[in-house]
Write a protein that holds these residues in place. Structure first.
Motif, PDB file in Angstrom:
ATOM      1  N   THR A   4       0.889  -1.233   0.077  1.00  0.00           N
ATOM      2  CA  THR A   4      -0.088   0.088   0.009  1.00  0.00           C
ATOM      3  C   THR A   4       0.850   1.147   0.123  1.00  0.00           C
ATOM      4  OG1 THR A   4      -0.246  -0.071   2.410  1.00  0.00           O
ATOM      5  CG2 THR A   4      -1.796  -1.392   1.336  1.00  0.00           C
ATOM      6  N   LEU A   7       3.869   3.331  -4.617  1.00  0.00           N
ATOM      7  CA  LEU A   7       4.747   2.176  -5.194  1.00  0.00           C
ATOM      8  C   LEU A   7       5.741   2.740  -6.326  1.00  0.00           C
ATOM      9  CD1 LEU A   7       1.874  -0.356  -4.930  1.00  0.00           C
ATOM     10  CD2 LEU A   7       3.374   0.194  -3.127  1.00  0.00           C
ATOM     11  N   LEU A  12       6.863  -3.234  -8.628  1.00  0.00           N
ATOM     12  CA  LEU A  12       5.654  -4.053  -9.017  1.00  0.00           C
ATOM     13  C   LEU A  12       6.003  -5.121 -10.156  1.00  0.00           C
ATOM     14  CD1 LEU A  12       3.141  -0.969  -9.203  1.00  0.00           C
ATOM     15  CD2 LEU A  12       3.203  -2.800  -7.764  1.00  0.00           C
ATOM     16  N   ILE A  48      -4.041   1.072  -7.531  1.00  0.00           N
ATOM     17  CA  ILE A  48      -3.938  -0.503  -7.749  1.00  0.00           C
ATOM     18  C   ILE A  48      -4.060  -1.269  -6.581  1.00  0.00           C
ATOM     19  CG2 ILE A  48      -2.414  -0.208  -9.745  1.00  0.00           C
ATOM     20  CD1 ILE A  48      -0.290  -1.470  -8.298  1.00  0.00           C
ATOM     21  N   GLY A  49      -4.448  -2.572  -6.706  1.00  0.00           N
ATOM     22  CA  GLY A  49      -4.161  -3.711  -5.310  1.00  0.00           C
ATOM     23  C   GLY A  49      -3.307  -4.557  -5.877  1.00  0.00           C
ATOM     24  N   THR A  50      -2.148  -4.706  -5.248  1.00  0.00           N
ATOM     25  CA  THR A  50      -1.157  -5.864  -5.576  1.00  0.00           C
ATOM     26  C   THR A  50      -2.086  -7.218  -5.560  1.00  0.00           C
ATOM     27  OG1 THR A  50      -0.309  -5.579  -3.340  1.00  0.00           O
ATOM     28  CG2 THR A  50       0.699  -4.416  -5.123  1.00  0.00           C
ATOM     29  N   CYS A  55      -5.307  -5.945 -11.728  1.00  0.00           N
ATOM     30  CA  CYS A  55      -4.202  -5.113 -11.566  1.00  0.00           C
ATOM     31  C   CYS A  55      -2.989  -5.633 -12.092  1.00  0.00           C
ATOM     32  CB  CYS A  55      -4.214  -4.616 -10.381  1.00  0.00           C
ATOM     33  SG  CYS A  55      -5.672  -3.501  -9.589  1.00  0.00           S
ATOM     34  N   TYR A  81       1.908   5.778  -8.703  1.00  0.00           N
ATOM     35  CA  TYR A  81       1.465   4.456  -8.508  1.00  0.00           C
ATOM     36  C   TYR A  81       1.066   4.477  -6.829  1.00  0.00           C
ATOM     37  CZ  TYR A  81       3.345   3.098 -12.563  1.00  0.00           C
ATOM     38  OH  TYR A  81       3.879   3.092 -14.035  1.00  0.00           O
ATOM     39  N   GLY A  83      -0.786   1.972  -4.009  1.00  0.00           N
ATOM     40  CA  GLY A  83      -1.348   0.838  -3.890  1.00  0.00           C
ATOM     41  C   GLY A  83      -2.411   0.934  -2.632  1.00  0.00           C
ATOM     42  N   ASP A  90      -5.142   3.077   1.715  1.00  0.00           N
ATOM     43  CA  ASP A  90      -3.756   3.332   1.966  1.00  0.00           C
ATOM     44  C   ASP A  90      -3.399   3.927   3.191  1.00  0.00           C
ATOM     45  OD1 ASP A  90      -2.497   6.018   0.871  1.00  0.00           O
ATOM     46  OD2 ASP A  90      -4.260   5.543  -0.056  1.00  0.00           O
TER      47      ASP A  90
END
Length: 136
Positions: A4, A7, A12, A48-50, A55, A81, A83, A90
């Protein structure tokens, strides 16, 4: 793994879930040509969500596109970016500055004005959708 906050693309693209999408994606350089000629800076915020499969695919491809543009000395595209966790938050609350419900969300801005968004997946392709937003 859930990352989060702000990033880095290098982090990534090294994640196992992102690697195949990043390494296998071939950018469409013909479509990207108008982006090489941008005279004004463009800011793109990517939320984004890892942990999110959409994503993994779309952000990995997007990173490849941005790297392709920068290889060709295109430095006026600035990407942030952000997260988020599964609750779409976040710790620094940076993503909450943007209204979004789905991820990934790509927010394209120029001169402080939002030009458009790509939400979850592109309509045509990332390249086509980005160029269309910047040529309005």
């Amino acid at each position: 793994m859930i990352l989060t906050g702000k990033l880095q693309p290098d982090t990534l693209k090294e994640l196992n879930e992102f690697k195949p999408f990043y390494s296998e994606y071939q950018t469409d350089n013909t479509i990207l040509e108008p982006m090489r000629k941008l005279s004004q800076a463009v800011n793109i915020i990517v939320i984004i969500g890892t942990w999110c499969s959409d994503c993994h695919r779309e952000v990995a491809r997007f990173i490849r596109i941005i790297e392709t543009l920068k290889l060709n000395n295109k430095h006026n595209i600035h990407v942030t970016y952000l997260g988020v966790d599964r609750l779409k938050q976040d710790p620094e609350k940076r993503a909450q500055h943007y209204t979004f419900t789905q991820i990934p969300t790509f927010i394209i801005k120029q001169d402080g004005q939002e030009l458009g968004r790509i939400v979850e997946s592109p309509t045509d392709s990332l390249e086509v959708d980005l160029v269309n937003m910047l040529n309005r």
